[in-house]
Design an enzyme around this catalytic site. Structure first.
Site, PDB file in Angstrom:
ATOM      1  CB  SER A   1      -0.881  -0.003   1.256  1.00 27.62           C
ATOM      2  OG  SER A   1      -1.507   1.254   1.454  1.00 27.62           O
TER       3      SER A   1
ATOM      4  CE1 TYR B   1      -4.125  -2.284   5.151  1.00 29.01           C
ATOM      5  CE2 TYR B   1      -3.187  -0.135   4.613  1.00 29.01           C
ATOM      6  CZ  TYR B   1      -3.758  -1.336   4.208  1.00 29.01           C
ATOM      7  OH  TYR B   1      -3.955  -1.583   2.858  1.00 29.01           O
TER       8      TYR B   1
END
Length: 307
Positions: free
Chosen positions: A177, A190
């Site tokens: 990401s 995350y």
């Protein structure tokens, strides 16, 4: 001393040649692309989002797809839809929580049972989860779940296919990401997990150089927030420069990046320009810079997707 000097000069030549090659590819858009056909492919997170779209794009050219998702209903519907379209491929579905090592061992056994005469030649690690909570609010169990799925699952699956890939050939694509490069609030676990995926991919590229193997490729993909249920209601501050990405476009880029054997893919590509100043700023200034660019995308996030 002379050998060190020769090594430095060789590196500078290597750098110049690579830079020239990349400029030519960028200007003339002529980067070579391999064809993905008649391959034995494992895709995680295939029941929805980017995983589903990647599976749709690979469901042709006599490929064999092993589609893995924790949501059995969505995964089997995806496979049924592809079969109904007359896709030129073979599709197997598996229900699996990839964050548990025992589950991966069983998954490997089932895959071998279905296709005993082929090794997994492509692995797309796409399954992932996000909580979108503050560090204080999130429980230890939730943090552990994020790390298990987003990091350990990637490592377990890579371990499962790695030996046969080295003996034959293969390509591992890890979906990280932009949060694996630029951190932001409400994403502590995350970001931690996606930084880890990027680090794993980079380390494996180095290890391939170290052991002298060129037959196994690695790619890490770093997309900006994508319009899937995983990031429901997240918003971009500068939408003209950093828009929320369309899932179909991201899936296309994943396939193209794999075909071109790109080692790292940052989406959108313009983001690369905005990452360059980091090394000329203190950490305090860089945090403010990221805040100005809009790293607080999760402040409007509303979790709707079951993980």
């Amino acid at each position: 001393m002379l050998s060190d000097l020769i090594e430095v000069i060789s590196f500078l030549l290597f750098w110049a040649l690579d830079l020239g090659k990349e400029l030519l590819y960028g200007i003339f858009r002529c980067r070579p692309r391999k064809k993905i056909c008649n391959e034995n492919i494992l895709i995680t997170g295939s029941g929805q989002g980017i995983g589903k779209l990647v599976a749709e794009r690979l469901a042709k050219d006599q490929n064999i797809l092993h589609c893995v998702d924790i949501n059995q209903t969505l995964n089997e519907k995806m496979a049924a839809d592809l079969r109904a379209k007359g896709s030129n491929c073979t599709i197997y579905t598996y229900t699996c929580d990839v964050g548990e090592a025992a589950n991966i061992a069983e998954l490997g056994r089932q895959i071998k049972e279905n296709v005993p005469d082929k090794h997994i030649s492509y692995l797309f690690n796409i399954a992932g989860i996000v909580m979108g909570k503050s560090f204080e609010e999130e429980t230890e169990k939730q943090m552990e779940k994020v790390i298990k799925v987003n990091v350990l699952g990637v490592m377990y699956l890579q371990k499962m296919v790695y030996k046969e890939m080295v003996e034959n050939y293969g390509h591992i694509v890890n979906i990280s990401s932009l949060a694996g490069i630029v951190s932001g609030p409400l994403l502590a676990d995350y970001c931690c997990s996606k930084y880890a995926v990027r680090g794993l991919t980079q380390a494996m590229l180095s290890e391939m150089d170290y052991i002298g193997k060129k037959n196994v490729k690695f790619t890490s993909v770093h997309p900006h927030i994508t319009k899937t249920g995983m990031f429901n209601n997240a918003q971009a501050k500068w939408s003209l420069v950093f828009p929320l990405l369309e899932p179909d476009w991201v899936a296309d880029q994943v396939i193209i990046g794999t075909q071109e054997e790109r080692e790292q893919l940052i989406l959108p590509k313009i983001t690369n320009l905005f990452l360059m100043p980091e090394h000329f700023m203190s950490t305090k200034v860089y945090r403010k810079y990221c805040e100005v660019l809009g790293n607080s995308t999760m402040k409007t996030f509303k979790k709707i997707r079951d993980e």
